[in-house]
Design a protein around this motif. Sequence first.
Motif, short mmCIF file in Angstrom:
data_model
loop_
_atom_site.label_atom_id
_atom_site.label_comp_id
_atom_site.label_asym_id
_atom_site.label_seq_id
_atom_site.Cartn_x
_atom_site.Cartn_y
_atom_site.Cartn_z
N ASP A 1 0.82 -1.21 0.00
CA ASP A 1 0.00 0.00 0.00
C ASP A 1 0.86 1.26 0.00
O ASP A 1 0.56 2.23 -0.70
N LEU A 2 1.92 1.26 0.79
CA LEU A 2 2.78 2.44 0.87
C LEU A 2 3.51 2.66 -0.46
O LEU A 2 3.63 3.80 -0.93
N ALA A 3 4.01 1.58 -1.06
CA ALA A 3 4.66 1.71 -2.36
C ALA A 3 3.68 2.27 -3.39
O ALA A 3 4.05 3.12 -4.22
N ALA A 4 2.44 1.84 -3.33
CA ALA A 4 1.42 2.35 -4.23
C ALA A 4 1.22 3.85 -4.02
O ALA A 4 1.07 4.61 -4.99
N CYS A 5 1.24 4.27 -2.77
CA CYS A 5 1.05 5.69 -2.47
C CYS A 5 2.18 6.53 -3.06
O CYS A 5 1.95 7.61 -3.62
N TYR A 6 3.41 6.03 -2.96
CA TYR A 6 4.53 6.75 -3.57
C TYR A 6 4.31 6.89 -5.08
O TYR A 6 4.51 7.97 -5.65
N ARG A 7 3.92 5.80 -5.73
CA ARG A 7 3.70 5.85 -7.17
C ARG A 7 2.60 6.85 -7.52
O ARG A 7 2.68 7.58 -8.52
N LEU A 8 1.53 6.88 -6.71
CA LEU A 8 0.40 7.76 -6.99
C LEU A 8 0.76 9.23 -6.77
O LEU A 8 0.33 10.10 -7.55
N VAL A 9 1.54 9.52 -5.74
CA VAL A 9 1.98 10.89 -5.51
C VAL A 9 2.80 11.38 -6.70
O VAL A 9 2.66 12.52 -7.15
#
Length: 262
Positions: free
Chosen positions: A26-34
Motif C-alpha cells: 500500500d505504501l509503495a502504491a502511495c509513492y507511485r500515486l503521488v
Amino acid sequence: MSSSDALNISSMKSRCSAEEWQARVDLAACYRLVEMYGMADMIANHISMRVPGDEEAFLINPYGMMYEEITASSLIKIDLDGNILSSPDFGDLKYGINKAGYVIHSAIHEARPEVACVIHTHSWASMAVSALECGLLPITQTAMRFLKISYHDYVGVVLKDDEKESLVKDLGSNEAMILRNHGALVVGRTVGEAFNWMHRLELACKSQLAAMAANTPLRAVPPEVLEDTWNNYQPGTRRPYGVMEWPALLRKLDRIDPSYRD
C-alpha cells in the motif's frame, strides 16, 4: 523490467509478516500515486506508514530512490528513535534514510497513535500557498474542507529533534497542515485516507492560485455556509475517506505498472 529488478533488490516478502507486507504494498502504491499526480520532488520528501502489529515502527522510503521506483521491498523499516530495523540490500548504493524525513514523521507517529500514514510534499502549488500571508483561502468547495487547517512556521530545514514538539502542537488533532514557506503535510488513519487528504489539498492550492492569477476580486462565501460545508466533511457525517477511492487507485496502478507490488 521492474524498478526492483533495475536496482537488484531482493523481495522482502519472506522477511516480514503478512500484515507488514500488505502495508508495504500500500505504501509503495502511495509513492507511485503521488508521483503520478504530480506531487513528487525527485528523491526528496517522504510518505511513512506505521507497521501493523509493531506500533513503535514505521516504513519510509530510502533516500536516493525516485517515487516512481519505490516498491514494497525497497522500503526501510525504522523505529521511533530512527534505528533501522530492516532494510533491503541496496548493494553499492548503500541507501539509508533522510534525517529531515525521520524527524517529521517520527514526531507525528509517536504523538498520534491513531495515524497510520503521513504524507509530506513540496509540490509547486502547496509551496506557493505556503508562502502567502493569507494561507489557504476557503474560496472553493474543496478548499472549505480545509477551513480549519493547521499552520507551522518555518524555522529552517527540519533536522533537529527539538522541532518535534512544535510540529505536533501545531498539527493538533487536524488531518492537514501547511508548513509555512515549505510545503504541505497530511495524515490519515489509512493510506487511502491520507492520499485523499493530500490530493484534495493539492487541488485546493492549485485552484486558489489560478483564481488569484486572474487578478479580479475573489468571491467570498458567508461564514455560516463555510462552517456548514466544513462540518459536512468531518468524521461522522460521511464515509471515511479513501474507502471507495483506494481500491480504484490500485486498479489504476495495476493497469499501468504493477511493479510497485514487488
